[in-house]
Design a protein around this motif. Structure first.
Motif, PDB file in Angstrom:
ATOM      1  N   GLY A   7      38.430-103.718 -11.566  1.00 31.20           N
ATOM      2  CA  GLY A   7      38.731-104.747 -12.477  1.00 31.20           C
ATOM      3  C   GLY A   7      40.235-105.407 -12.464  1.00 31.20           C
ATOM      4  N   GLY A   8      40.859-104.754 -12.057  1.00 27.44           N
ATOM      5  CA  GLY A   8      42.490-105.047 -11.803  1.00 27.44           C
ATOM      6  C   GLY A   8      43.006-105.148 -13.201  1.00 27.44           C
ATOM      7  N   ILE A   9      42.584-104.484 -14.148  1.00 30.45           N
ATOM      8  CA  ILE A   9      43.035-104.293 -15.413  1.00 30.45           C
ATOM      9  C   ILE A   9      44.008-103.373 -15.665  1.00 30.45           C
ATOM     10  CG2 ILE A   9      42.494-104.143 -17.917  1.00 30.45           C
ATOM     11  CD1 ILE A   9      39.835-105.170 -17.116  1.00 30.45           C
ATOM     12  N   ALA A  58      50.732 -89.831  -6.281  1.00 25.74           N
ATOM     13  CA  ALA A  58      51.958 -89.303  -6.427  1.00 25.74           C
ATOM     14  C   ALA A  58      52.125 -88.307  -7.389  1.00 25.74           C
ATOM     15  CB  ALA A  58      53.226 -90.357  -6.570  1.00 25.74           C
ATOM     16  N   ARG A  99      46.312-103.321 -25.055  1.00 19.61           N
ATOM     17  CA  ARG A  99      47.509-104.046 -24.466  1.00 19.61           C
ATOM     18  C   ARG A  99      47.005-105.383 -24.111  1.00 19.61           C
ATOM     19  NH1 ARG A  99      52.654-100.625 -23.784  1.00 19.61           N
ATOM     20  NH2 ARG A  99      52.149 -99.388 -25.589  1.00 19.61           N
ATOM     21  N   THR A 136      45.695-106.654 -20.794  1.00 16.45           N
ATOM     22  CA  THR A 136      46.301-107.030 -19.569  1.00 16.45           C
ATOM     23  C   THR A 136      45.198-107.740 -18.992  1.00 16.45           C
ATOM     24  OG1 THR A 136      45.219-104.976 -18.712  1.00 16.45           O
ATOM     25  CG2 THR A 136      47.624-104.981 -19.284  1.00 16.45           C
ATOM     26  N   ASP A 137      45.435-108.704 -18.173  1.00 14.16           N
ATOM     27  CA  ASP A 137      44.503-109.655 -17.231  1.00 14.16           C
ATOM     28  C   ASP A 137      43.815-108.651 -16.409  1.00 14.16           C
ATOM     29  OD1 ASP A 137      45.769-111.443 -18.899  1.00 14.16           O
ATOM     30  OD2 ASP A 137      46.596-112.652 -17.394  1.00 14.16           O
ATOM     31  N   GLY A 138      42.773-109.179 -15.882  1.00 11.40           N
ATOM     32  CA  GLY A 138      41.790-108.611 -15.008  1.00 11.40           C
ATOM     33  C   GLY A 138      41.585-109.442 -13.881  1.00 11.40           C
ATOM     34  N   ALA A 139      41.003-109.035 -12.678  1.00 17.39           N
ATOM     35  CA  ALA A 139      40.742-109.952 -11.712  1.00 17.39           C
ATOM     36  C   ALA A 139      39.710-111.106 -11.930  1.00 17.39           C
ATOM     37  CB  ALA A 139      40.412-109.224 -10.625  1.00 17.39           C
ATOM     38  N   PRO A 162      53.922 -94.087  -6.337  1.00 11.70           N
ATOM     39  CA  PRO A 162      52.980 -94.030  -7.594  1.00 11.70           C
ATOM     40  C   PRO A 162      52.260 -95.387  -7.440  1.00 11.70           C
ATOM     41  CG  PRO A 162      55.126 -93.722  -8.331  1.00 11.70           C
ATOM     42  CD  PRO A 162      55.225 -93.910  -6.780  1.00 11.70           C
ATOM     43  N   VAL A 174      47.836-105.884  -4.199  1.00 12.23           N
ATOM     44  CA  VAL A 174      47.113-106.054  -5.461  1.00 12.23           C
ATOM     45  C   VAL A 174      47.979-105.483  -6.536  1.00 12.23           C
ATOM     46  CG1 VAL A 174      45.818-103.780  -5.467  1.00 12.23           C
ATOM     47  CG2 VAL A 174      44.656-105.876  -6.212  1.00 12.23           C
ATOM     48  N   HIS A 175      48.795-104.507  -6.404  1.00 14.65           N
ATOM     49  CA  HIS A 175      49.644-104.001  -7.786  1.00 14.65           C
ATOM     50  C   HIS A 175      50.657-105.143  -7.974  1.00 14.65           C
ATOM     51  CE1 HIS A 175      51.572-102.850  -4.037  1.00 14.65           C
ATOM     52  NE2 HIS A 175      52.979-103.084  -4.501  1.00 14.65           N
ATOM     53  N   ASP A 201      48.567-108.420  -9.475  1.00 18.21           N
ATOM     54  CA  ASP A 201      48.205-108.206 -10.938  1.00 18.21           C
ATOM     55  C   ASP A 201      49.466-108.375 -11.596  1.00 18.21           C
ATOM     56  OD1 ASP A 201      45.639-107.986 -10.050  1.00 18.21           O
ATOM     57  OD2 ASP A 201      45.826-105.682 -10.289  1.00 18.21           O
ATOM     58  N   GLU A 202      50.435-108.368 -11.373  1.00 13.12           N
ATOM     59  CA  GLU A 202      51.754-108.467 -12.088  1.00 13.12           C
ATOM     60  C   GLU A 202      52.552-109.828 -11.839  1.00 13.12           C
ATOM     61  OE1 GLU A 202      54.837-105.717 -10.830  1.00 13.12           O
ATOM     62  OE2 GLU A 202      54.221-104.022 -12.221  1.00 13.12           O
TER      63      GLU A 202
END
Ligand code: SF4
Ligand code: SF4
Lengths: 159, 247
Positions: A66-68, A119, B39, B41-44, B168, B184-185, B188-189
């Motif tokens: 979901g990319g959340i 990690a 919190r 956060t937005d999702g895709a 990480p 993607v990390h 998403d930011e």
């Protein structure tokens, strides 16, 4: 995958029983958990002891599919706080029984494969800072009043 | 982009509502389901389709800034055996023998709209996010490598050996397949992919990244004005990565 989770949950429950018995009789050397960087965990210790696999599994799919992001119960956050440098050295790896996760997992005989990919130590820059400086804990300063209230209420629900 | 923000706000509301409901129903028991979303956060979101336009007329022969940035971003190091090393992005030098016209270009996962890797994956590990980014869920991948066979762009790599000291934000491990995640990390930011950033810093600016569904975005405007080629367009995969100057 289900049976894997069930095994972990049973393992952790069993560990709880062993821990309780051991404390009462002091016949078994209990695992020594290394100190964490933060003041307080995201959940009370008994909840974390029992439910940490559930927390991690739940957000895993939300994050990957979901990319959340930015959830409280993320593995990265556990590692950032619980795996700290020992006496000026690098933080321990999962293969080292001093590692926070390993200390208990070795004791309970529950093998996890998280660290084949993830990690097992904080990013190098992270462990020179206190937890309070971490962006997820601080947020980006955009928490709304309603969210703050919600978080405060949730905090109280454990008391 | 405003649609994405809207979606984020909606999620935030839903998360809050769910948390409140969980507290009311059984405090402490389902508590964590609410917290995970508190919190907001937005999702895709399917309102967005992330894509890249690579302008080969700006890409310099011999420059590998994008490749180095990708390796550094995801902690990809060489085992000393290049034939089996992971490779998320590579530089290709191509030349039309008829005209002698040459290009240099980066090639990576094309983030197909109809991805063959997803079609053949027996476990569901290969999947496409709502915003068009194609990923491997390594929790599910069994390492069968069907997807590597199916990908027309040789975009995927298999990890043969145990790894340690992964970053990480970039979990990677033995026995699973991996490929370009379009960072993607970072996306998403709200940041741009590492290759795009490095190409910009190197002074070429050959990579444009953005939302193909937003007519105001630079990528959509440039595609509308200058056009873009899909590599092997005959396969009708409708890739998210387009090239300019290939013909
Ligand atoms: S380029 Fe290959 S790996 Fe990427 S989505 Fe298409 S088929 Fe899958
Ligand atoms: S290697 Fe993994 S992602 Fe690729 S097809 Fe097999 S299970 Fe799916």
């Amino acid at each position: 995958m289900k049976s894997w989770i069930t095994k972990i949950v049973i393992g952790v429950l069993a560990a709880g029983v062993v821990l309780a018995t051991a404390t009462a009789q002091s016949r078994v050397t209990l695992p020594e958990l290394p100190p964490a960087a933060g003041e307080e965990c995201v959940e009370p210790t008994d909840v974390m002891r029992r439910d940490h696999p559930k927390f991690l599994l739940h957000i895993r799919d939300e994050t990957v599919h979901g990319g959340i992001r930015g959830a409280r119960h993320s593995l990265v956050e556990c590692i950032d706080c619980h795996v700290q440098p020992v006496g000026g050295n690098e933080p321990p790896r999962y293969s080292d029984p001093q590692h926070f996760c390993a200390s208990c997992h070795v004791f309970t005989g529950v093998r996890v494969d998280c660290f084949q990919c993830h990690a097992d130590r904080p990013a190098r820059a992270t462990y020179f800072h206190k937890l309070s400086g971490h962006r997820h804990h601080m947020g980006d300063g955009t928490l709304s009043a309603a969210e703050l209230k919600l978080l405060a209420e949730q905090g109280e629900s454990h008391e | 982009m405003s649609d994405q923000a809207h979606d984020g706000a909606r999620r935030k509301f839903l998360g809050t509502a769910a948390a409140a409901a969980a507290l009311a129903a059984a405090p402490g028991v389902f508590f964590w389901q609410g917290v995970a979303r508190a919190r907001g956060t937005d999702g895709a979101s399917s309102e967005v389709r992330w894509g890249m336009l690579i302008d080969t007329t700006q890409c310099a022969k011999g420059c590998d800034a994008c490749v180095r940035a990708c390796n550094e971003e995801h902690g990809i190091t060489s085992t000393g055996r290049p034939t089996t090393d992971a490779q998320w992005i590579r530089k290709l030098d191509v030349r039309d023998p008829a005209t002698g016209h040459a290009h240099s270009l980066p090639m990576m996962c094309q983030h197909c709209e109809q991805p063959p890797c997803v079609d053949v994956c027996p476990t569901g590990a290969s999947f496409k996010r709502a915003d068009g980014i194609v990923l491997v869920d390594k929790h599910i991948c069994i390492g069968c490598r069907y997807c590597m066979m199916a990908c027309p762009y040789h975009a995927r790599s298999f990890i043969h050996e145990p790894l340690q000291d992964q970053l990480p934000h970039a979990p990677r491990g033995k026995g699973t397949v991996e490929s370009c995640t379009m960072c993607v990390h970072r996306v998403d930011e709200g940041r741009v992919p590492a290759c795009k950033e490095a190409c910009q810093e190197a002074g070429y600016g050959a990579i444009v990244f953005g939302n193909l569904h937003d007519p105001e975005s630079e990528i959509a405007q440039r595609l509308a004005k200058e056009g873009g080629t899909k590599v092997r367009a005959d396969l009708r995969l409708n890739q998210g990565v387009r090239y300019r100057g290939l013909t």
